[in-house]
Design an enzyme around this catalytic site. Sequence first.
Site, PDB file in Angstrom:
ATOM      1  N   ARG A  46       0.938  -1.091   0.022  1.00  0.00           N
ATOM      2  CA  ARG A  46       0.110   0.049   0.003  1.00  0.00           C
ATOM      3  C   ARG A  46       0.907   1.143   0.095  1.00  0.00           C
ATOM      4  O   ARG A  46       0.622   2.331  -0.550  1.00  0.00           O
ATOM      5  CB  ARG A  46      -0.931  -0.125   1.183  1.00  0.00           C
ATOM      6  CG  ARG A  46      -2.088  -1.062   0.967  1.00  0.00           C
ATOM      7  CD  ARG A  46      -2.957  -0.901   2.059  1.00  0.00           C
ATOM      8  NE  ARG A  46      -2.583  -0.873   3.756  1.00  0.00           N
ATOM      9  CZ  ARG A  46      -2.349  -2.420   4.165  1.00  0.00           C
ATOM     10  NH1 ARG A  46      -2.860  -3.293   3.464  1.00  0.00           N
ATOM     11  NH2 ARG A  46      -2.020  -2.571   5.462  1.00  0.00           N
ATOM     12  N   LYS A 136     -12.596  14.323   5.462  1.00  0.00           N
ATOM     13  CA  LYS A 136     -13.873  13.941   4.701  1.00  0.00           C
ATOM     14  C   LYS A 136     -14.493  12.735   5.568  1.00  0.00           C
ATOM     15  O   LYS A 136     -13.780  12.031   6.284  1.00  0.00           O
ATOM     16  CB  LYS A 136     -13.317  13.062   3.497  1.00  0.00           C
ATOM     17  CG  LYS A 136     -14.224  12.654   2.573  1.00  0.00           C
ATOM     18  CD  LYS A 136     -13.889  11.572   1.331  1.00  0.00           C
ATOM     19  CE  LYS A 136     -14.106  10.253   1.926  1.00  0.00           C
ATOM     20  NZ  LYS A 136     -14.213   9.073   0.893  1.00  0.00           N
ATOM     21  N   GLU A 177     -19.857  14.280   2.472  1.00  0.00           N
ATOM     22  CA  GLU A 177     -19.973  13.390   1.637  1.00  0.00           C
ATOM     23  C   GLU A 177     -21.200  12.381   1.777  1.00  0.00           C
ATOM     24  O   GLU A 177     -20.909  11.438   2.353  1.00  0.00           O
ATOM     25  CB  GLU A 177     -18.693  12.390   1.250  1.00  0.00           C
ATOM     26  CG  GLU A 177     -19.028  11.272  -0.149  1.00  0.00           C
ATOM     27  CD  GLU A 177     -17.912  10.557  -0.245  1.00  0.00           C
ATOM     28  OE1 GLU A 177     -16.994  10.599   0.527  1.00  0.00           O
ATOM     29  OE2 GLU A 177     -17.889   9.645  -1.158  1.00  0.00           O
ATOM     30  N   LYS A 219     -19.758  16.817  -1.231  1.00  0.00           N
ATOM     31  CA  LYS A 219     -19.120  15.591  -2.387  1.00  0.00           C
ATOM     32  C   LYS A 219     -20.219  14.899  -2.419  1.00  0.00           C
ATOM     33  O   LYS A 219     -20.415  13.820  -1.549  1.00  0.00           O
ATOM     34  CB  LYS A 219     -17.852  14.959  -1.662  1.00  0.00           C
ATOM     35  CG  LYS A 219     -17.501  13.714  -2.510  1.00  0.00           C
ATOM     36  CD  LYS A 219     -16.263  13.299  -2.042  1.00  0.00           C
ATOM     37  CE  LYS A 219     -15.556  12.058  -2.750  1.00  0.00           C
ATOM     38  NZ  LYS A 219     -14.423  11.721  -2.526  1.00  0.00           N
ATOM     39  N   SER A 261     -17.085   9.358  -7.679  1.00  0.00           N
ATOM     40  CA  SER A 261     -17.474   8.641  -8.995  1.00  0.00           C
ATOM     41  C   SER A 261     -18.418   7.559  -8.825  1.00  0.00           C
ATOM     42  O   SER A 261     -19.192   7.222  -9.588  1.00  0.00           O
ATOM     43  CB  SER A 261     -16.340   8.281  -9.710  1.00  0.00           C
ATOM     44  OG  SER A 261     -15.413   7.482  -8.926  1.00  0.00           O
ATOM     45  N   GLY A 262     -18.209   6.831  -7.418  1.00  0.00           N
ATOM     46  CA  GLY A 262     -19.057   6.066  -7.251  1.00  0.00           C
ATOM     47  C   GLY A 262     -19.214   4.622  -7.779  1.00  0.00           C
ATOM     48  O   GLY A 262     -20.269   3.937  -7.836  1.00  0.00           O
ATOM     49  N   GLY A 263     -18.231   4.433  -8.667  1.00  0.00           N
ATOM     50  CA  GLY A 263     -17.997   3.177  -9.545  1.00  0.00           C
ATOM     51  C   GLY A 263     -18.674   3.274 -11.002  1.00  0.00           C
ATOM     52  O   GLY A 263     -18.523   2.255 -11.684  1.00  0.00           O
TER      53      GLY A 263
END
Length: 358
Positions: A46, A136, A177, A219, A261-263
């Site tokens: 990572r 966030k 968000e 967001k 973008s949510g996928g």
Amino acid sequence: MNTQRLIDTARELVADDKGLLAMDESNPTCNERFAQFGISQTEEARRAYRQWIVTTPGLADSISGAILYDETLRQHKDDGTPFAKALLDVGIIPGIKVDLGAKDLATHAGEKITEGLDGLRGRLAEYGDMGARFAKWRAVIAIGEGFPSRSCLEANAHALARYAALCQEAGLVPIVEPEVLMTGDHPLERCLKVTEETLRNVFIQLNCQRVMLEGMLLKPNMVVPGLTCLEQKTADDVADTTVKCLLRNVPAAVPGVAFLSGGQSGELASERLNAMNVRFRGRLPWALTFSFARAIQQPALEIWRGQEANVSLAQHALSYRAKCNRMARRGEYPAAMQGNSTESASRSDSSSNLVTIK
Ligand code: 13P
């Protein structure tokens, strides 16, 4: 509370047609994405991933701020430079995801509540000391048979507002968000209705907790039909419906709206953001920009696959999608990159057809 600093940071994050890079996947989420490509799921992998992201040449040309995860904010480049400093050095503002994830909402099957308020004041102070200038918190609203319930909308809005107030007290700009998920076969109109209710609840609670709207960013999701809805819509339809929803529910004092973008595929997310800016730029009270994770990172991750030899190409792909989104913010996303706009939301990116973007 340093009001002016909050306002300045919020404005800086949406200035110059730039947007945000969300690279704040929790360890389990990051591991899941690594697993798809056979990348080892270790702290070092990572770190290596985040290292090449933050050192991508020219990233700051399109990216104003990067959202990190707790582990990443504590990590360093090979030469010992903390990632937050490496970002600041190239002109990208570091931010931090501070929620502790969406958990099942008791007595509400299928619904979630985001946790993380306990001890948040102390964590925000530490993150501020480590260089974060914004934060966030993601709330998740699912659409299904009989939900979202009023209690889910109110509980999540309340948590978002409590978080936002604590952020401002600590001098960090809150990114608020509330994500209405795309999962489901519901039509565009249902997503519109649920997103409207969600935003209404969020702004009632933000006002109630005395959050300064000029010193925050929203967001939200774009307003789209469910992923498995048979009637998909054009980018122009999505743009018109999303902007209608925002105009009805987002106060003009908020400086910017940075979509998740949510996928959606990278191309589709850019195409829809572009359509909003083509049709409404200069006529809206807030900037319309991006705060994408998958829609910027996914093609690059696919190229990297954990191999040092692929880093340069992967950086190129990352920088390319970031630039596409900067163009979309201007309403200048190249027509050459736009496909059939009613295609499935999960259409995949092709890194082989990169066109030249200045
Ligand atoms: P996606 O753009 O992949 O939806 O991620 C945005 C994000 O920050 C999720 O919280």
